[in-house]
Design an enzyme around this catalytic site. Sequence first.
Site, PDB file in Angstrom:
ATOM      1  N   LYS A 182      39.818  32.004  42.543  1.00  0.00           N
ATOM      2  CA  LYS A 182      41.087  32.567  42.072  1.00  0.00           C
ATOM      3  C   LYS A 182      41.944  31.468  41.436  1.00  0.00           C
ATOM      4  CE  LYS A 182      41.607  36.270  45.472  1.00  0.00           C
ATOM      5  NZ  LYS A 182      42.458  36.863  46.489  1.00  0.00           N
ATOM      6  N   HIS A 227       9.935  52.878  44.610  1.00  0.00           N
ATOM      7  CA  HIS A 227       9.195  52.596  43.375  1.00  0.00           C
ATOM      8  C   HIS A 227       9.708  51.327  42.712  1.00  0.00           C
ATOM      9  CE1 HIS A 227       7.486  56.592  43.848  1.00  0.00           C
ATOM     10  NE2 HIS A 227       8.691  56.909  44.278  1.00  0.00           N
ATOM     11  N   GLU A 262      31.439  39.005  53.432  1.00  0.00           N
ATOM     12  CA  GLU A 262      32.702  38.266  53.333  1.00  0.00           C
ATOM     13  C   GLU A 262      33.227  37.883  54.721  1.00  0.00           C
ATOM     14  OE1 GLU A 262      35.208  40.052  50.363  1.00  0.00           O
ATOM     15  OE2 GLU A 262      36.886  38.748  50.806  1.00  0.00           O
TER      16      GLU A 262
HETATM   17  O1  PA5 Z   1      38.584  41.834  52.214  1.00  0.00           O
HETATM   18  C1  PA5 Z   1      39.411  41.225  51.557  1.00  0.00           C
HETATM   19  O2  PA5 Z   1      40.394  40.680  52.078  1.00  0.00           O
HETATM   20  C2  PA5 Z   1      39.295  41.112  50.038  1.00  0.00           C
HETATM   21  O3  PA5 Z   1      38.096  41.613  49.565  1.00  0.00           O
HETATM   22  C3  PA5 Z   1      40.431  41.876  49.383  1.00  0.00           C
HETATM   23  O4  PA5 Z   1      40.365  43.228  49.726  1.00  0.00           O
HETATM   24  C4  PA5 Z   1      40.401  41.749  47.859  1.00  0.00           C
HETATM   25  O5  PA5 Z   1      40.370  40.402  47.478  1.00  0.00           O
HETATM   26  C5  PA5 Z   1      41.634  42.425  47.242  1.00  0.00           C
HETATM   27  O6  PA5 Z   1      42.785  41.874  47.808  1.00  0.00           O
HETATM   28  P1  PA5 Z   1      44.193  42.551  47.681  1.00  0.00           P
HETATM   29  O7  PA5 Z   1      44.176  43.829  48.440  1.00  0.00           O
HETATM   30  O8  PA5 Z   1      45.153  41.573  48.246  1.00  0.00           O
HETATM   31  O9  PA5 Z   1      44.420  42.791  46.231  1.00  0.00           O
END
Ligand code: PA5
Length: 440
Positions: free
Chosen positions: A431, A317, A288
Site C-alpha cells: 500500500k 478435468h 491472510e
Molecule cells: O481482512 C482485512 O483486514 C483486509 O482484507 C481488508 O478487508 C481489506 O484490506 C479492505 O480494508 P478496508 O475495509 O479497510 O477497506
Amino acid sequence: MGTKVSWNFDNLLMGNVGKPLGLTEEAFSGALPQAQRAHEDLMQRRERGDLPFYDLPKRGEIVAEILEYSAEVRRRFTDVVILGIGGSSLGPAALQTALGRNPDNAESGPALHFPDNVDPFEFDALLGILDLENTLFNVVTKSGGTPETVAQYLIVRERLEHKLGDRYREHLVFTTDPQKGQLRQLASEEDIRTFSIDSGVGGRFSILTPVGLLPAALGGLDVKGLCEGAAFAAEEGTNGNISDNPAYRFALSLCLLRDNRGVGTVVMMPYCNRLLGMADWFRQLWAESLGKKIDLAGEEIFWGQTPEKALGATDQHSMVQLYMEGPFDKVICFLEVEDHGVDVVIPRIYPQKPDLNFWGGHTLSELITAEKHATEEALLQAGRPSMTALFPRVDAYSVGHFLMTLEIATVFAGSFLGINPLDQPGVELGKVLTKKRLSG
Ligand code: PA5
C-alpha cells in the site's frame, strides 16, 4: 429452521488414507494439551471482549435496523453496487453467489454488483450500464482509506453529483468504522447514511457485521437465518472437547498436516457452483490470518498453508490429475450438497446405443454427487487426504453455520500456533509503495 453442515474427517486418518500423509491417533492425542490451552486462551479473550466476532450473530437490533433500511431501498433502486475490496467484498459477494438465486429468496429486488477490483475496463463497463437515477452505492471500508475503494468512491461521487446535484447523497450508504477514518468524517460532513463496522472486528471476520448483512438484506437474503446458523456454530465452537467441535477439528487437522506431514496446500473444492464464493472467502481468511513471518513471541516462523480453490466436477478435468499424482503436499476440503433444490433428469433418447442410454434416467444431482464420491475414493486410494463439509441444502442457516465454523477454526489455529490471526502486516508495504509510485 434451516439445515446444519456436518463434517467428516475420516479420510485424514492414517487408518484410512495410509502413508505418507495420514494422521495418527498419537499425533492428535500428542497435540491435545496445546489444543486445550488454545481453547482456554480463546475463551478468555472472548470473555474480555477481544474477539467480538463470536457474538455478532446475536445482535438483533442491528439486523432490525438493516432490514428496515433495506426494505425501503429494495423498492426504490434497480441496482446496488458494493464498493469494497478484500474482507469488505469477498464475504458479501460469497453470500450473494450462494443464496441470491435460491427459490426461497424474497421477491425480486435490485441487482447487486461487486466490482471489487480497480480494473479500468470492467469498472467503466459497469458504470456504462447503470442508470444512476436508480442506483445505490454501498461504500464499504473499515479503515476508510483503502486505495481501491477510495478511488472507486471518488469516481462515483463525481458522476452522481454531476447527474443528480444535491440528491447524490441519497444514492450513497457508507459502511465503515464507528469513529475513525475519512469515510466516517465524510459521512458526518455530508450527511450520508452510515452503518458501523464493530470495533475489534477486522475485514475478513466482518461478514456478520453490516459489511455482509447489509448487502445480504439488499439482495433479499434470509439475514435472520444466516445469523441463526452462525449463532449455532458459535455455540458449538466453544466446546472444549476437540472431537465434538468441528472448527477445532478442522484447524487442528490442517495444522498437524502442515507441521508433521509438510502439507502446504489446502484445496477447498465445492461440488456446487453456488459455493465457489465460499472458497474465495476462505482463501483470504486462512491465507491472510495465518501466513505470518513472526509468531507472538517475536520469533521468525514463516508459517503458512496456501488455500486454493477448485470446482467439482469441472476441475476433475483440470486440477485433479495434479492432486492424484503430483507431490504429496495437499489436502482437499470437499463441500458436498445433499439437496440442490432443483434437479434435472437426463433423458433416455438413444435406447439402441447402450453407452449413451446408460446415463438416461439418472439426474444431474446424482451425477455430481457420484463424481464427488468417486474423486474422494480415488484420492483415498492414491494416499491423498481429504475431508468433507456436507450441506444438506444451501440455505442461509447452513451458510451461516459454515462461515462461523471457519472463523473459529482460524482463530483457534492462530492460538494453537502462537500466531496473531487478526493482523496483516505483510500487506502494508504494498500500500505504501503504491502511494509512493503515484506521488509527484
Ligand atoms: O481482512 C482485512 O483486514 C483486509 O482484507 C481488508 O478487508 C481489506 O484490506 C479492505 O480494508 P478496508 O475495509 O479497510 O477497506
